[in-house]
Design an enzyme around this catalytic site. Structure first.
Site, PDB file in Angstrom:
ATOM      1  N   HIS A   1      -5.780   8.088   4.226  1.00 47.09           N
ATOM      2  CA  HIS A   1      -5.506   8.272   2.701  1.00 47.09           C
ATOM      3  C   HIS A   1      -6.403   7.293   1.697  1.00 47.09           C
ATOM      4  O   HIS A   1      -5.994   6.783   1.060  1.00 47.09           O
ATOM      5  CB  HIS A   1      -4.148   7.993   2.360  1.00 47.09           C
ATOM      6  CG  HIS A   1      -3.606   6.427   2.578  1.00 47.09           C
ATOM      7  ND1 HIS A   1      -2.348   6.206   3.019  1.00 47.09           N
ATOM      8  CD2 HIS A   1      -4.289   5.177   2.695  1.00 47.09           C
ATOM      9  CE1 HIS A   1      -2.271   4.855   3.148  1.00 47.09           C
ATOM     10  NE2 HIS A   1      -3.629   4.315   2.878  1.00 47.09           N
TER      11      HIS A   1
ATOM     12  N   HIS B   1      -0.394   0.166  -2.529  1.00 44.43           N
ATOM     13  CA  HIS B   1      -1.474  -0.582  -2.497  1.00 44.43           C
ATOM     14  C   HIS B   1      -1.288  -1.778  -3.570  1.00 44.43           C
ATOM     15  O   HIS B   1      -2.407  -1.645  -4.553  1.00 44.43           O
ATOM     16  CB  HIS B   1      -2.698   0.166  -2.395  1.00 44.43           C
ATOM     17  CG  HIS B   1      -3.091   0.981  -1.413  1.00 44.43           C
ATOM     18  ND1 HIS B   1      -2.195   2.349  -1.402  1.00 44.43           N
ATOM     19  CD2 HIS B   1      -3.604   0.944  -0.270  1.00 44.43           C
ATOM     20  CE1 HIS B   1      -2.739   2.815   0.020  1.00 44.43           C
ATOM     21  NE2 HIS B   1      -3.339   2.051   0.641  1.00 44.43           N
TER      22      HIS B   1
ATOM     23  N   GLU C   1      -2.365  -0.387   8.906  1.00 41.41           N
ATOM     24  CA  GLU C   1      -1.702   0.969   8.513  1.00 41.41           C
ATOM     25  C   GLU C   1      -1.316   1.950   9.527  1.00 41.41           C
ATOM     26  O   GLU C   1      -0.555   2.511   9.289  1.00 41.41           O
ATOM     27  CB  GLU C   1      -2.635   1.503   7.353  1.00 41.41           C
ATOM     28  CG  GLU C   1      -3.107   0.877   6.156  1.00 41.41           C
ATOM     29  CD  GLU C   1      -3.798   1.426   5.235  1.00 41.41           C
ATOM     30  OE1 GLU C   1      -3.928   1.027   3.844  1.00 41.41           O
ATOM     31  OE2 GLU C   1      -4.489   2.391   5.501  1.00 41.41           O
TER      32      GLU C   1
ATOM     33  N   HIS D   1     -10.782  -0.252   9.288  1.00 37.15           N
ATOM     34  CA  HIS D   1     -11.546  -0.345   8.059  1.00 37.15           C
ATOM     35  C   HIS D   1     -10.998  -1.831   7.694  1.00 37.15           C
ATOM     36  O   HIS D   1      -9.958  -2.254   7.723  1.00 37.15           O
ATOM     37  CB  HIS D   1     -11.254   0.567   6.996  1.00 37.15           C
ATOM     38  CG  HIS D   1      -9.987   0.710   6.421  1.00 37.15           C
ATOM     39  ND1 HIS D   1      -8.711   1.215   7.264  1.00 37.15           N
ATOM     40  CD2 HIS D   1      -9.479   0.626   5.298  1.00 37.15           C
ATOM     41  CE1 HIS D   1      -7.440   1.082   6.402  1.00 37.15           C
ATOM     42  NE2 HIS D   1      -7.953   0.829   5.219  1.00 37.15           N
TER      43      HIS D   1
END
Length: 283
Positions: A12, A59, A240, A193
């Site tokens: 996402h 977030h 995540e 990431h």
């Protein structure tokens, strides 16, 4: 009886949302990534759910240091898109499914999952980017949505075992709902990431691909993967991926792989995407 018919996993990345919003999907940089979702956009036109339970993380957009629930479920009629510092994304508000969401909340809490129940919630790119990747730019999202937020931002995050178990409990709860609904569960976030520090820009594609293999064939192995491994091998934001375990747990023991896609890089992220369906006859 409601039934879970498919699971979708997807990254996402916020820059992906910006590329869509700015009509840059055909740019040389972005086009190869968006091509990987063309099959999915076609597939969902004939396999559109009545309700998508979207597992995502906030977030620090709506939640923050003051309040960060481990698991939170939105039960409202609708959910607005929050301002993440540069204005809300120019996408439709999200229509909820309050009857099924309330049933899920009650069932899961009685199943000993301590959910935070949200009657008001604004959603960020963690939820809206997956909708854009699957549906493009409609005036209204084609399915209702139950947001299921998971804390993967602040220590301590839930274990992989807890997430896989939550997915299994979601499946039981959905099947106990006395309405004929087509339900999908979407797991979002990842893949490898890191957005800060000395390792910013870390991508580990072989690790990502092995994760996808195991998610399909042996999720019981992934449930015991320690958070430290996610951080070491997939970067500080790689954790995540525990949200994909919730999706996988909701599909039963065996699944069929409908579509699989990887792309590196999108912004500073490894993009991964799966469409899975429960194997026929699996209980």
């Amino acid at each position: 009886m409601a039934k879970i018919t498919a699971g979708i996993a997807t990254s996402h990345v916020p820059a992906v949302g910006a590329a869509i919003d700015m009509a840059r999907t055909d740019d040389d940089y972005w086009k190869p990534m968006f091509q990987g979702y063309e099959f999915s956009k076609s597939w969902i036109k004939t396999n559109n759910p009545d309700v998508a339970i979207i597992v995502y993380n906030d977030h620090a957009s709506y939640f923050g240091m003051e309040i960060m629930p481990t698991f939170a479920i939105g039960v409202a009629e609708s959910f607005e898109v929050c301002d993440e510092g540069y204005g809300p994304r120019p996408v439709p508000s999200v229509e909820g499914a309050p009857e099924l969401a309330t049933h899920l909340a009650a069932s899961l809490i009685l199943d000993d999952f301590d959910l935070t129940v949200l009657n008001v919630l604004e959603v960020d790119h963690g939820l809206t980017v997956p909708l854009s990747l699957m549906y493009g730019t409609p005036d209204k999202w084609p399915s209702k949505v139950i947001p299921l937020a998971v804390n993967v931002v602040m220590y301590p995050q839930p274990s992989g075992e807890r997430c896989l178990s939550l997915g299994k409990a979601i499946r039981r709860a959905v099947e106990e709902f006395d309405e004929d609904l087509n339900v999908q569960v979407w797991g979002t976030g990842g893949m490898s990431h890191q957005i800060q520090g000395a390792r910013a820009g870390l991508i580990n594609l072989p690790w990502d691909q092995k994760f996808m293999d195991d998610l399909i064939d042996q999720p019981e192995v992934l449930q015991y993967k320690p958070h430290l491994e996610y951080m070491r091998e997939a970067g500080s934001e790689g954790v995540e991926l525990i949200m994909w375990l919730i999706m996988r747990g909701a599909l039963g023991d065996k699944v069929d792989e409908v579509h699989r896609f990887n792309h590196v890089p999108a912004s500073n992220t490894s993009v991964g995407h799966l469409i899975l369906t429960p194997k026929e006859g699996d209980a």
